[in-house]
Design an enzyme around this catalytic site. Structure first.
Site, mmCIF file in Angstrom:
data_model
loop_
_atom_site.group_PDB
_atom_site.id
_atom_site.type_symbol
_atom_site.label_atom_id
_atom_site.label_comp_id
_atom_site.label_asym_id
_atom_site.label_seq_id
_atom_site.Cartn_x
_atom_site.Cartn_y
_atom_site.Cartn_z
ATOM 1 N N SER A 96 9.660 7.922 4.881
ATOM 2 C CA SER A 96 8.512 8.171 5.738
ATOM 3 C C SER A 96 7.284 7.320 5.388
ATOM 4 O O SER A 96 6.321 7.268 6.156
ATOM 5 C CB SER A 96 8.101 9.653 5.650
ATOM 6 O OG SER A 96 7.752 10.012 4.320
ATOM 7 N N LYS A 108 -0.974 6.641 1.468
ATOM 8 C CA LYS A 108 -0.265 7.299 2.566
ATOM 9 C C LYS A 108 -1.095 8.451 3.116
ATOM 10 O O LYS A 108 -1.783 9.156 2.375
ATOM 11 C CB LYS A 108 1.086 7.806 2.062
ATOM 12 C CG LYS A 108 2.012 8.365 3.135
ATOM 13 C CD LYS A 108 3.345 8.762 2.515
ATOM 14 C CE LYS A 108 4.306 9.363 3.520
ATOM 15 N NZ LYS A 108 5.587 9.751 2.881
ATOM 16 N N SER A 160 11.703 8.589 0.623
ATOM 17 C CA SER A 160 10.665 8.059 1.505
ATOM 18 C C SER A 160 9.790 6.969 0.909
ATOM 19 O O SER A 160 8.956 6.403 1.610
ATOM 20 C CB SER A 160 9.765 9.198 1.998
ATOM 21 O OG SER A 160 10.456 10.009 2.908
#
Length: 466
Positions: free
Chosen positions: A137, A62, A161
């Protein structure tokens, strides 16, 4: 002839990336990659006498987790082009185990979002249905796994997330106990809630990833000095005698009927495997969203104060050339609307006259949420099972009201507030869309969590994906 296991795997990952990512109809799950760099790393892994437990496996990271060479921008314009001078502990541990980082993945800006619609570089599309969100997210990491680019990816969690996008995309997502995994190199959003998690195609992939990144790190004072079990050994463990709690608050009348049906089916499957299912109560669950959206923005307003155009990142000078104008212009043009909203909200609840009424009160209620979990586990319950999300993935723009979006976190934020581990696993589909079920266990009992997850995955078989 020198074996080329890693090179072949990395080549295949980039081929798949090319197939699904680029173009107007692509998934948009990858922000940064370097094929030549990755292939060079792969050749180095192939040349090792011991390539490690991952043996050249391509992984995705990420974009809020620091890596050397590839940018770390948190999907924000304010960090556009920024390359970290150091690497996150979790990334270094994966590389030491033989992994090759092939991509930095798209995410909601600074990890603030539940749908991955708030990236400065555009939303991530769901690989199962590109008209729908991938979840946030960490939607880019979930989509990269679901699309077959990688088997293992790193994400981060502050209120769900990792688990939400895992559920929406039909993969496995793990949030460890707070303190189990180092946060060194994770760009801070809300420090008392933030954690690094893993996503995998299977429970075994996620278990292996968690084994490798977990453990004490002297560079992160919040990590616990505790042994890390071999989670993969739980793959064949029996559920005989295991007590599973079904919290009433996670099965409201408003729950999507098909999500409720699939969760009930999963509980029946677990019962057939030898587990006992008990009805339990976590009475402060309905307060989790308001508490989370006071504490997290408050901590974000403090953590994101460092992005001011002075030290690193974007700098936009005001017309008068003054320092105040520099701050204002840099932050107003660098941060997107959702990050701006949360900074303003967090600054407000920390301001004089409101701190006691909001932030202090939220911390008191947070303690009660944690006490709910402690009481249930102390009563003899080994693991809780709930839906991961109230609904399957929704269409883009369907939740334009911020509060409606925030309610997506109702089943996930509690584990972050309490600091307990949780895992989302696929349990079926509703209208062709993946549905996730969530196991939650007591602090540092990831082994028990994986025991239940392995058993459910094994028992559901292909039904978990249809």
């Amino acid at each position: 002839m020198t074996p080329s296991v890693a090179v072949d795997a990395v080549t295949a990952a980039f081929r798949r990336m090319d197939d699904v990512h680029a173009g107007a109809d692509g998934l948009n799950c990858v922000l940064w990659s370097d094929r030549d760099l990755a292939l060079g790393e792969a050749r180095a892994v192939d040349a090792r006498p011991d390539p490690g437990p991952l043996a050249g496996m391509p992984v995705a990271v990420k974009d809020n987790i620091a890596t050397l060479d590839l940018p770390t921008t948190c999907a924000s314009r304010i960090l556009e082009g920024y390359v970290s001078p150091y690497e996150a502990t979790v990334v270094a541990r994966l590389r030491a185990a033989g992994a090759v980082v092939v991509a930095k993945t798209n995410c909601d800006e600074f990890a603030m979002g539940s749908s991955n619609e708030h990236s400065a570089y555009g939303p991530v599309r769901n690989p199962v249905d590109p008209t729908r969100v991938s979840g946030g997210s960490s939607g880019g990491s979930a989509a990269a796994v679901a699309a077959g680019i990688v088997r293992l990816a790193l994400g981060s969690e502050t209120g769900g997330s990792v688990r939400l996008p895992a559920a929406y995309c039909g993969v496995v997502g793990v949030k460890p106990t707070y303190g189990r995994v180092s946060r060194y190199g994770l760009v801070a959003f809300a420090s008392s809630l933030d954690q690094v998690g893993v996503m995998g195609r299977t429970v075994a992939d996620a278990a292996l990833g968690m084994e490798l990144i977990a453990g004490h790190d002297p560079r992160d004072a919040t990590t616990a000095v505790r042994d890390v079990p071999r989670y993969r050994d739980r793959a064949g463990a029996s559920l005989d005698g295991l007590i599973i709690g079904r919290p009433a608050e996670y099965f409201p009348a408003s729950l999507d009927p098909q999500v409720a049906a699939l969760t009930t089916r999963a509980l029946d499957v677990l019962r057939a495997q030898g587990a006992e299912v008990r009805d339990v109560s976590l009475p402060h669950t309905d307060l989790a969203v308001p508490v989370y959206y006071i504490i997290a923005p408050a901590e974000a307003s403090s953590n994101l104060a460092r992005f001011d155009g002075v030290r690193y990142g974007r700098r936009v000078t005001g017309r008068d050339g003054g320092l105040r104008a520099l701050y204002e212009c840099t932050r107003s043009t660098g941060f997107g609307p959702e990050v701006t909203r949360r900074i303003l909200l967090g600054t407000y609840v920390l301001s004089a006259g409101y701190y006691d009424a909001y932030y202090k009160k939220a911390q008191e209620v947070r303690a009660r949420i944690a006490d709910d979990f402690h009481r249930v586990f102390a009563s003899g319950v080994d693991v809780l099972f709930t839906p991961t999300s109230p609904t399957p993935a929704f269409e883009f723009g369907a939740k334009s009201d911020p509060y409606a979006m925030y309610l997506n976190d109702i089943f996930t934020a509690t584990a972050n507030l309490a600091g307990v581990p949780a895992i989302s696993v696929p349990i079926g589909r509703s209208g062709g869309l993946p549905v996730g079920g969530q196991f939650i266990t007591r602090h540092f009992d990831e082994a028990g969590m994986f025991t239940a997850a392995f058993a459910l995955e094994r028992a559901l078989g292909e039904d978990a994906h249809r």
